[in-house]
Design an enzyme around this catalytic site. Structure first.
Site, short mmCIF file in Angstrom:
data_model
loop_
_atom_site.label_atom_id
_atom_site.label_comp_id
_atom_site.label_asym_id
_atom_site.label_seq_id
_atom_site.Cartn_x
_atom_site.Cartn_y
_atom_site.Cartn_z
CD GLU A 125 -1.85 -2.41 1.30
OE1 GLU A 125 -0.73 -2.69 1.78
OE2 GLU A 125 -2.71 -3.27 1.05
CG HIS A 178 -11.12 -7.08 5.43
ND1 HIS A 178 -10.37 -7.66 6.41
CD2 HIS A 178 -10.41 -7.24 4.28
CE1 HIS A 178 -9.26 -8.17 5.88
NE2 HIS A 178 -9.25 -7.93 4.59
#
Lengths: 324, 335
Positions: B68, B137
């Site tokens: 990321e 999530h």
């Protein structure tokens, strides 16, 4: 390696300009004339000079908190640099960035950076841009031995290799992550060893020898320019002054004798001796170059100190770009 | 910039609206590329980039390693050198991994450089719970980014907004974080076929009303519209405002509404404490205190991580019933 006299003298000039800039900047910080903290590049000049000698204005670099030397070597303007250190509106960043964010996008200098390890991800973005546009521009990412322990370095190195990006990672291994000696912050001696883990060449050179840096950097930069992908070049160097400023914070993390040993291998003195021996630059000529650099620095400091501080109205400017 | 809101022509899902925006933008501007984890071959795990690899090829639709920080850096470096990248962080929860790149690099580069950098970077991500994807999530972390000068933040509430806000975000010369909602991806609505922009920083009065203002964010917009229908049965005429953009925030539209209705509530899926609702409530009381007949209410998730088990998750995420109940509670407190 056949290097023209002109190229040799150019590298010498770049080193002298960095040294002179930094010596005077350090004094200004210690006397309190410039605000904040400066991380001086003195001792590491051969790295910036040997690498930058191969770069064009359209090639980009990412820098570190110890970034003045990179901008000077990339062709940075002394006046705008000093004005920035003084926090004046005529500075490179209009006084909003200071030493740790000094930048010149027109010269491809994508900023000094206050975050250790921040450069590598930005560098791969610039390198991607070069590749996407089908140019042969190259991005050089300067980082330290300390930054080689940040996850960002590893993510960027891996992505650079897998995308075969035109980027050269130049590790300026000065032996310390701030005050922590390399042997206490990583279990390897050569950061270049990490290159093999990403499938790219890794080379170690004497970072006090500008010719060694120049030669190795030339090979890596040419590889990147020709589409051969990234490399890691580790330059073993040394910080003559403290982590911050000249005397720094007074932390007893190394002996004076160690500094003196390294100073015997001062990259500028060594190179001047070599040039003199080879009859390419006499001691007298070298002294003249130092004097000229000092005069330019003094002129820049005078310009900076005579420049206005930013107006309070500038505070909220430049946060966003007005979209057309 | 003026808002160009075209006439609706057909029904499209939220997910198709996002991918249509990507495709049309990429056809328009060769400097746009899309990079992220499994956005190319996989068309993203949410389907938002399906079909793009086939049309634009691997040079412009790029599968990245699971990195990321590297992804955001890729976008930033490319934006700073003249491209117009769209980078994808698969789940908003993963933004913790690249927080330095977003907060210290992307957001500040322009200012630190004295205004000399132009950063047309879009960071796309997916937020929200409802799929039993548990604590890592499912989060809605928009407040983090609204707090950082230099970033713009949008949260589309439906398919029409998803396309129009994406177009505006990508065309904007600043870093914009586009936070789409997972559960909303199946939503259908009228979406124009052509490219259109929804102006950033401009709220939309979704349902006009006179008695009560609900400022609803993202997925809470459809929930609040349902709540408004429930409350209409009680004879209450509720106005629902979708800010669409959270940074910059359109305080004026909200304040204008509250001056008319005298009561307000902010609804978001994010944790209530420290959520963007707190800022909106503060702005309402600062600018419309004399018009208020009741304290400004806030509906948000309780102060816990998002749970996994479906009944627990259902209890956790605010819905129309909870919004309506909070409106009734606020009204009941009034004498």
């Amino acid at each position: 390696m056949n290097v023209s006299t002109e190229a040799l003298r150019d590298m010498h000039l770049r080193m002298v300009r960095i040294r002179t800039f930094e010596e005077e900047a350090g004094k200004l910080m210690e006397s309190g004339r410039v605000p904040g903290s400066l991380h001086l590049y003195v001792g590491e000049e051969a790295v910036a000079a040997g690498v930058m000698a191969h770069l064009r204005d359209s090639d980009q670099i990412t820098s570190t908190h110890r970034g003045h030397g990179h901008l000077v070597a990339k062709g940075g303007d002394f006046k705008q640099m000093y004005a920035e250190l003084f926090g004046r509106s005529t500075g490179y960043c209009k006084g909003k960035g200071g030493s740790m964010h000094i930048s010149d996008l027109d010269l491809g200098m994508l900023g000094a950076n206050g975050i250790v390890g921040a450069g590598p991800p930005i560098a791969i973005g610039a390198a991607f841009s070069n590749q996407y546009r089908k140019t042969d521009n190259v991005t050089v990412c300067f980082f330290g031995d300390g930054a080689s322990n940040e996850g960002t370095f590893h993510e960027a190195a891996n992505m650079a290799a897998v995308f075969k990006l035109p980027v050269v990672f130049v590790c300026e291994n000065n032996g310390f992550g701030e005050f922590t000696r390399q042997e206490r912050h990583q279990a390897i001696q050569d950061v270049a060893d990490r290159a093999s883990g990403y499938g790219m060449p890794g080379v170690v050179v004497d970072g006090m020898d500008v010719m060694a840096v120049y030669e190795a950097a030339g090979e890596a930069i040419m590889r990147a320019r020709r589409g051969g992908g990234p490399s890691l070049l580790e330059c073993k160097t040394y910080r003559f002054y403290d982590h911050v400023g000249i005397r720094g914070l007074g932390v007893a993390y190394r002996d004076d004798s160690e500094v003196l040993e390294w100073r015997k291998r001062d990259p500028i003195t060594m190179f001047e001796r070599k040039l003199d021996e080879e009859g390419l630059l006499s001691a007298g000529e070298a002294a003249g170059i130092h004097e000229t650099a000092l005069a330019e620095v003094r002129e820049a400091i005078a310009f900076a100190e005579a420049s206005p501080f930013p107006d309070a109205s500038a505070l909220l400017e430049d946060v966003y770009t007005a979209t057309d | 910039m003026t808002t160009v809101e075209a006439k609706p022509t057909r029904q499209l899902s939220y997910v198709a609206a996002v991918s249509e925006a990507f495709a049309q933008l990429m056809r328009e501007d060769p400097d746009i590329f899309l990079a992220g984890e499994d956005v190319a071959l996989g068309g993203s795990v949410f389907g938002v980039s399906r079909g793009l690899l086939k049309e634009f090829g691997p040079e412009r639709v790029i599968d990245t390693p699971i990195s990321e920080s590297g992804i955001i850096g890729l976008g930033l470096g490319a934006a700073a050198t003249g491209l117009r990248p769209i980078v994808d962080i698969m789940f908003m929860d993963f933004m913790g991994v690249c927080m330095d790149e977003i907060v210290n690099q992307v957001a500040k580069m322009k200012y630190m450089f004295g205004g000399k950098a132009k950063l047309p970077l879009t960071i796309h991500t997916m937020a929200g719970g409802g799929g039993s994807m548990a604590a890592q999530h499912s989060q809605s972390l928009e407040a983090w980014f609204c707090h950082v000068p230099g970033l713009k933040v949008v949260m589309p509430s439906g398919p029409y907004e998803a396309k129009g806000l994406m177009v505006a975000a990508v065309r904007d010369d600043n870093p914009v974080i586009v936070i789409n909602n997972k559960v909303s991806l199946r939503m259908q609505a009228d979406v124009p076929e052509e490219l259109y922009e929804i102006e950033l920083g401009r709220a939309h009065v979704v349902r006009p009303g006179t008695n009560f203002t609900i400022v609803a964010i993202g997925r809470m917009v459809p929930e609040s519209l349902k709540a408004a229908e429930m409350l209409a049965a009680d004879g209450l005429d509720v106005e629902v405002i979708d800010p669409r953009t959270l940074q910059p925030f359109d305080t004026a539209t909200v304040v204008e509404s509250v001056r008319k209705t005298h009561r307000a509530l902010v609804a978001h899926e994010a944790v209530r404490f420290g959520g963007i609702g707190a800022e909106i409530a503060a702005q309402i009381q600062e600018e419309a205190f004399d018009y208020l007949d009741a304290p400004v209410g806030r509906v948000g998730a309780p102060f816990s991580p998002v749970p996994f088990s479906p009944p627990l998750e259902k209890e956790y995420i605010p819905d129309a019933g909870r919004v309506a109940a909070e409106v009734r509670r606020i009204l009941g407190k009034q004498v």
